[in-house]
Design a protein around this motif. Sequence first.
Motif, PDB file in Angstrom:
ATOM      1  N   ILE A  79       0.856  -1.204   0.000  1.00 57.00           N
ATOM      2  CA  ILE A  79       0.000   0.000   0.000  1.00 57.00           C
ATOM      3  C   ILE A  79       0.887   1.247   0.000  1.00 57.00           C
ATOM      4  CG2 ILE A  79      -1.623   1.371   1.393  1.00 57.00           C
ATOM      5  CD1 ILE A  79      -2.802  -1.318   2.388  1.00 57.00           C
ATOM      6  N   LYS A  80       1.898   1.232   0.862  1.00 57.12           N
ATOM      7  CA  LYS A  80       2.775   2.407   0.979  1.00 57.12           C
ATOM      8  C   LYS A  80       3.590   2.615  -0.292  1.00 57.12           C
ATOM      9  CE  LYS A  80       1.713   4.162   4.923  1.00 57.12           C
ATOM     10  NZ  LYS A  80       1.270   5.559   5.024  1.00 57.12           N
ATOM     11  N   THR A  81       3.934   1.503  -0.976  1.00 55.19           N
ATOM     12  CA  THR A  81       4.657   1.632  -2.244  1.00 55.19           C
ATOM     13  C   THR A  81       3.733   2.231  -3.303  1.00 55.19           C
ATOM     14  OG1 THR A  81       5.924  -0.331  -1.673  1.00 55.19           O
ATOM     15  CG2 THR A  81       5.979   0.321  -3.991  1.00 55.19           C
ATOM     16  N   TYR A  82       2.460   1.801  -3.268  1.00 54.62           N
ATOM     17  CA  TYR A  82       1.482   2.287  -4.244  1.00 54.62           C
ATOM     18  C   TYR A  82       1.223   3.783  -4.039  1.00 54.62           C
ATOM     19  CZ  TYR A  82      -3.143   3.038  -6.316  1.00 54.62           C
ATOM     20  OH  TYR A  82      -4.202   3.537  -7.019  1.00 54.62           O
ATOM     21  N   ASP A  83       0.987   4.149  -2.763  1.00 50.88           N
ATOM     22  CA  ASP A  83       0.734   5.561  -2.454  1.00 50.88           C
ATOM     23  C   ASP A  83       1.054   5.798  -0.967  1.00 50.88           C
ATOM     24  OD1 ASP A  83      -0.207   8.071  -1.887  1.00 50.88           O
ATOM     25  OD2 ASP A  83      -2.142   7.810  -2.891  1.00 50.88           O
ATOM     26  N   ALA A  84       2.164   6.452  -0.729  1.00 58.04           N
ATOM     27  CA  ALA A  84       2.646   6.644   0.643  1.00 58.04           C
ATOM     28  C   ALA A  84       1.719   7.542   1.471  1.00 58.04           C
ATOM     29  CB  ALA A  84       4.052   7.224   0.620  1.00 58.04           C
ATOM     30  N   THR A  85       0.822   8.283   0.790  1.00 56.78           N
ATOM     31  CA  THR A  85      -0.040   9.209   1.549  1.00 56.78           C
ATOM     32  C   THR A  85      -1.265   8.499   2.146  1.00 56.78           C
ATOM     33  OG1 THR A  85      -1.425   9.867  -0.329  1.00 56.78           O
ATOM     34  CG2 THR A  85       0.618  11.107  -0.002  1.00 56.78           C
ATOM     35  N   ILE A  86      -1.521   7.272   1.713  1.00 58.68           N
ATOM     36  CA  ILE A  86      -2.664   6.529   2.282  1.00 58.68           C
ATOM     37  C   ILE A  86      -2.314   6.172   3.729  1.00 58.68           C
ATOM     38  CG2 ILE A  86      -4.008   4.392   2.172  1.00 58.68           C
ATOM     39  CD1 ILE A  86      -3.553   4.402  -0.872  1.00 58.68           C
ATOM     40  N   GLU A  87      -3.222   6.500   4.644  1.00 54.95           N
ATOM     41  CA  GLU A  87      -2.974   6.194   6.051  1.00 54.95           C
ATOM     42  C   GLU A  87      -3.579   4.812   6.379  1.00 54.95           C
ATOM     43  OE1 GLU A  87      -0.943   7.729   7.753  1.00 54.95           O
ATOM     44  OE2 GLU A  87      -0.803   9.662   6.751  1.00 54.95           O
ATOM     45  N   VAL A  88      -2.793   3.997   7.039  1.00 54.35           N
ATOM     46  CA  VAL A  88      -3.227   2.631   7.324  1.00 54.35           C
ATOM     47  C   VAL A  88      -3.346   2.420   8.832  1.00 54.35           C
ATOM     48  CG1 VAL A  88      -2.689   0.179   7.033  1.00 54.35           C
ATOM     49  CG2 VAL A  88      -2.071   1.808   5.236  1.00 54.35           C
ATOM     50  N   ILE A  89      -4.524   1.986   9.246  1.00 51.75           N
ATOM     51  CA  ILE A  89      -4.739   1.641  10.665  1.00 51.75           C
ATOM     52  C   ILE A  89      -4.758   0.121  10.761  1.00 51.75           C
ATOM     53  CG2 ILE A  89      -6.343   1.796  12.614  1.00 51.75           C
ATOM     54  CD1 ILE A  89      -7.421   4.415  11.275  1.00 51.75           C
ATOM     55  N   MET A  90      -3.808  -0.428  11.473  1.00 53.53           N
ATOM     56  CA  MET A  90      -3.769  -1.880  11.649  1.00 53.53           C
ATOM     57  C   MET A  90      -4.769  -2.236  12.755  1.00 53.53           C
ATOM     58  SD  MET A  90      -1.323  -2.629   9.458  1.00 53.53           S
ATOM     59  CE  MET A  90      -0.994  -4.363   9.734  1.00 53.53           C
ATOM     60  N   LEU A  91      -5.608  -3.219  12.467  1.00 51.53           N
ATOM     61  CA  LEU A  91      -6.642  -3.629  13.430  1.00 51.53           C
ATOM     62  C   LEU A  91      -6.608  -5.150  13.480  1.00 51.53           C
ATOM     63  CD1 LEU A  91      -8.960  -2.447  15.121  1.00 51.53           C
ATOM     64  CD2 LEU A  91     -10.436  -2.723  13.152  1.00 51.53           C
ATOM     65  N   THR A  92      -6.245  -5.685  14.610  1.00 52.34           N
ATOM     66  CA  THR A  92      -6.000  -7.123  14.617  1.00 52.34           C
ATOM     67  C   THR A  92      -6.351  -7.792  15.939  1.00 52.34           C
ATOM     68  OG1 THR A  92      -4.267  -8.773  14.317  1.00 52.34           O
ATOM     69  CG2 THR A  92      -3.604  -6.706  15.293  1.00 52.34           C
ATOM     70  N   GLY A  93      -6.540  -9.096  15.877  1.00 49.20           N
ATOM     71  CA  GLY A  93      -6.764  -9.887  17.081  1.00 49.20           C
ATOM     72  C   GLY A  93      -5.458 -10.340  17.688  1.00 49.20           C
ATOM     73  N   HIS A  94      -4.367 -10.098  16.981  1.00 52.97           N
ATOM     74  CA  HIS A  94      -3.055 -10.518  17.452  1.00 52.97           C
ATOM     75  C   HIS A  94      -2.576  -9.542  18.511  1.00 52.97           C
ATOM     76  CE1 HIS A  94       1.248 -11.598  17.098  1.00 52.97           C
ATOM     77  NE2 HIS A  94       0.745 -12.776  16.809  1.00 52.97           N
ATOM     78  N   GLY A  95      -2.273 -10.048  19.703  1.00 54.53           N
ATOM     79  CA  GLY A  95      -1.989  -9.146  20.813  1.00 54.53           C
ATOM     80  C   GLY A  95      -0.529  -8.758  20.994  1.00 54.53           C
ATOM     81  N   SER A  96       0.340  -9.125  20.059  1.00 54.38           N
ATOM     82  CA  SER A  96       1.770  -8.891  20.264  1.00 54.38           C
ATOM     83  C   SER A  96       2.150  -7.419  20.086  1.00 54.38           C
ATOM     84  CB  SER A  96       2.550  -9.758  19.277  1.00 54.38           C
ATOM     85  OG  SER A  96       3.732  -9.150  18.894  1.00 54.38           O
ATOM     86  N   VAL A  97       2.893  -6.896  21.050  1.00 54.99           N
ATOM     87  CA  VAL A  97       3.344  -5.494  20.996  1.00 54.99           C
ATOM     88  C   VAL A  97       4.356  -5.338  19.859  1.00 54.99           C
ATOM     89  CG1 VAL A  97       4.572  -3.693  22.273  1.00 54.99           C
ATOM     90  CG2 VAL A  97       2.964  -5.197  23.458  1.00 54.99           C
ATOM     91  N   ARG A  98       5.160  -6.387  19.664  1.00 48.21           N
ATOM     92  CA  ARG A  98       6.203  -6.346  18.636  1.00 48.21           C
ATOM     93  C   ARG A  98       5.587  -6.100  17.247  1.00 48.21           C
ATOM     94  NH1 ARG A  98       9.789 -11.500  18.694  1.00 48.21           N
ATOM     95  NH2 ARG A  98       7.968 -12.305  17.635  1.00 48.21           N
ATOM     96  N   ALA A  99       4.442  -6.757  17.017  1.00 50.62           N
ATOM     97  CA  ALA A  99       3.779  -6.599  15.715  1.00 50.62           C
ATOM     98  C   ALA A  99       3.363  -5.141  15.517  1.00 50.62           C
ATOM     99  CB  ALA A  99       2.564  -7.520  15.641  1.00 50.62           C
ATOM    100  N   GLY A 100       2.901  -4.494  16.602  1.00 53.19           N
ATOM    101  CA  GLY A 100       2.501  -3.096  16.527  1.00 53.19           C
ATOM    102  C   GLY A 100       3.680  -2.195  16.213  1.00 53.19           C
ATOM    103  N   ILE A 101       4.805  -2.482  16.848  1.00 53.50           N
ATOM    104  CA  ILE A 101       6.012  -1.679  16.616  1.00 53.50           C
ATOM    105  C   ILE A 101       6.462  -1.828  15.155  1.00 53.50           C
ATOM    106  CG2 ILE A 101       8.471  -1.458  17.215  1.00 53.50           C
ATOM    107  CD1 ILE A 101       7.613  -2.324  20.099  1.00 53.50           C
ATOM    108  N   GLU A 102       6.434  -3.079  14.696  1.00 51.51           N
ATOM    109  CA  GLU A 102       6.857  -3.345  13.318  1.00 51.51           C
ATOM    110  C   GLU A 102       5.942  -2.626  12.322  1.00 51.51           C
ATOM    111  OE1 GLU A 102       8.230  -7.133  10.611  1.00 51.51           O
ATOM    112  OE2 GLU A 102       7.475  -7.523  12.624  1.00 51.51           O
ATOM    113  N   ALA A 103       4.636  -2.649  12.631  1.00 48.69           N
ATOM    114  CA  ALA A 103       3.675  -1.962  11.750  1.00 48.69           C
ATOM    115  C   ALA A 103       3.984  -0.461  11.706  1.00 48.69           C
ATOM    116  CB  ALA A 103       2.255  -2.211  12.237  1.00 48.69           C
ATOM    117  N   GLY A 104       4.303   0.112  12.878  1.00 50.57           N
ATOM    118  CA  GLY A 104       4.651   1.531  12.945  1.00 50.57           C
ATOM    119  C   GLY A 104       5.901   1.833  12.126  1.00 50.57           C
ATOM    120  N   GLU A 105       6.885   0.949  12.214  1.00 52.18           N
ATOM    121  CA  GLU A 105       8.135   1.140  11.465  1.00 52.18           C
ATOM    122  C   GLU A 105       7.898   1.086   9.955  1.00 52.18           C
ATOM    123  OE1 GLU A 105      11.182  -0.746  14.812  1.00 52.18           O
ATOM    124  OE2 GLU A 105      10.564  -1.938  13.086  1.00 52.18           O
ATOM    125  N   LYS A 106       6.880   0.308   9.575  1.00 55.89           N
ATOM    126  CA  LYS A 106       6.594   0.181   8.145  1.00 55.89           C
ATOM    127  C   LYS A 106       5.621   1.254   7.663  1.00 55.89           C
ATOM    128  CE  LYS A 106       7.441  -4.817   7.800  1.00 55.89           C
ATOM    129  NZ  LYS A 106       8.442  -4.936   6.740  1.00 55.89           N
TER     130      LYS A 106
END
Lengths: 140, 244
Positions: A79-106
Motif C-alpha cells: 500500500i505504501k509503495t502504491y501511495d505513501a499518503t494513504i494512512e493505514v490503521i492496523m486492526l487485529t486480534g493478534h496481541g503482540s506489541v512487537r507486531a505493533g512496533i513493526e507496523a509503525g516502522e513500516k
Amino acid sequence: MKDKEQEMGKNEGMKLLIIDDEVEFAATLCRRLQLRNIDAVDAHSGQEGLVLLTEIHPNIVILDLKMHDMSGLDVLEKIKTYDATIEVIMLTGHGSVRAGIEAGEKGAFDYMIKPVDLPDLLVKIAEAVKKQIEGDEGRG
Amino acid sequence: MTTGITAEGTGEQERAMRQQQMASFGRLIADFSHEMRNHLAVIQEANGLLEDILVMEGTEGNSVPVLLKETAAQISQRVRRSADLCQHLSGMAHRSDTPCSSFQVNDLVAELVIFLERSTRSRQISLQLDQGQGIDPIYNEPALLQHVLYQLYAFSLELLSNGQTLIISTAIGTVQTKGGVAISFRLGGVPKLDLAELSATVSAAIASLGAKLEGLQQEDLEVTEQGFAGFCGFKLLVPSLPVA
C-alpha cells in the motif's frame, strides 16, 4: 460516545477500505461505517484488498495483521509503495506489541487490538484523515 | 562420579523439556487469545449494528426484521464458538492437574486441533483430523503428550507450503505399544522428511512418554482412494503405562 461519533462528521467525502479475512467482522464494520456516511468498502483477503486499492484509491485503509493469503505487514508495504499518503490503521486480534512496533516502522498510522469500540475507531480515522490533509497542504 | 554427571545431564534435559512444554502451551494460549478476540470483535460489531439498526431504522434496502434476525444469529453463533473454545482451553489447562492419568487420546488430539486451526489456516494449509474408532483410554502423561504433538505439528508446519495438506490420524496401537495408540502425521506434497531434524528436547519428551517415533512406510500412506503420491509422514507410538 456521541461526542466521539461527531468526529465522523468530518470524514464525509473520504474513501475507506477494510481488508480483513474475518468476513463477518469486515462486512459488519463496513456496514456500520456506511451507516455513518463513510464511503467504506470491504475486502476479505490481502490480494482482494490490493486489487480494490487500485480501483477505489482510498484515503484510509483498515488492515488486519494476519490473513490467510498474506501477512498484513506485506500488504502494508505494498500500500505504501502504491501511495505513501494513504494512512493505514492496523486492526487485529493478534496481541503482540512487537507486531505493533513493526507496523509503525513500516508506516502504519496506528495499531488497534480487536475488539475495538467503534467511537474509538472513528476518532482514529478522523486523526488519520487530519494527518493526511495536513500532509497534502504541506506538499501543496 | 559418572552417575552424578548423568543425573545432572538428565536434570538439565528435564528442565529444557519442561521449558519447551511451557512454550508450547504459551503459543497455544496466544492462538486461543487471537481466536477469541476475533469472535469478540464480531460479537461487538454485530451488537453495534443491532443498535444502529434500531436508531437508524430503514436507512438501507434490507428490511429491519431480516437484518435483526441475521445479526442476532451471528451473535449467537460467535458466542457458541467462543464458549466451545473456553471449554477446550479449560480442558487443556486441567490436563496438568495430575502428571499421569487415564485419558482418551482422541479427545486430546481433537482439543489440540481446534487450537491449531487458525495457524494452519493462516498458512493456507488444510488440516484434517481422522480419528480411529474403538481406541481405549491410555494411562500416560496427557500434558506432555499434548506438548509433543504440538512440537510434531510445528515440525510438520515448517515442512509444508501453502496449499498443502496435513492429516493427523489416530489408530489402535500395535503390539509394540502394548495396547497404546498410534498417532500419524501425513504431510501431503512433501516428498521426504528427516526425523533426525527434530530437536533433542522433543526426542527426550517422546522418550519420557515411553513413546517411539518412526517414519511412515509406503503401505501406511496408501489409505485413500487417491493414494498418497507425494506424501510422507511419521507416527508416534504411545504406550499405555502401567498404573502406578
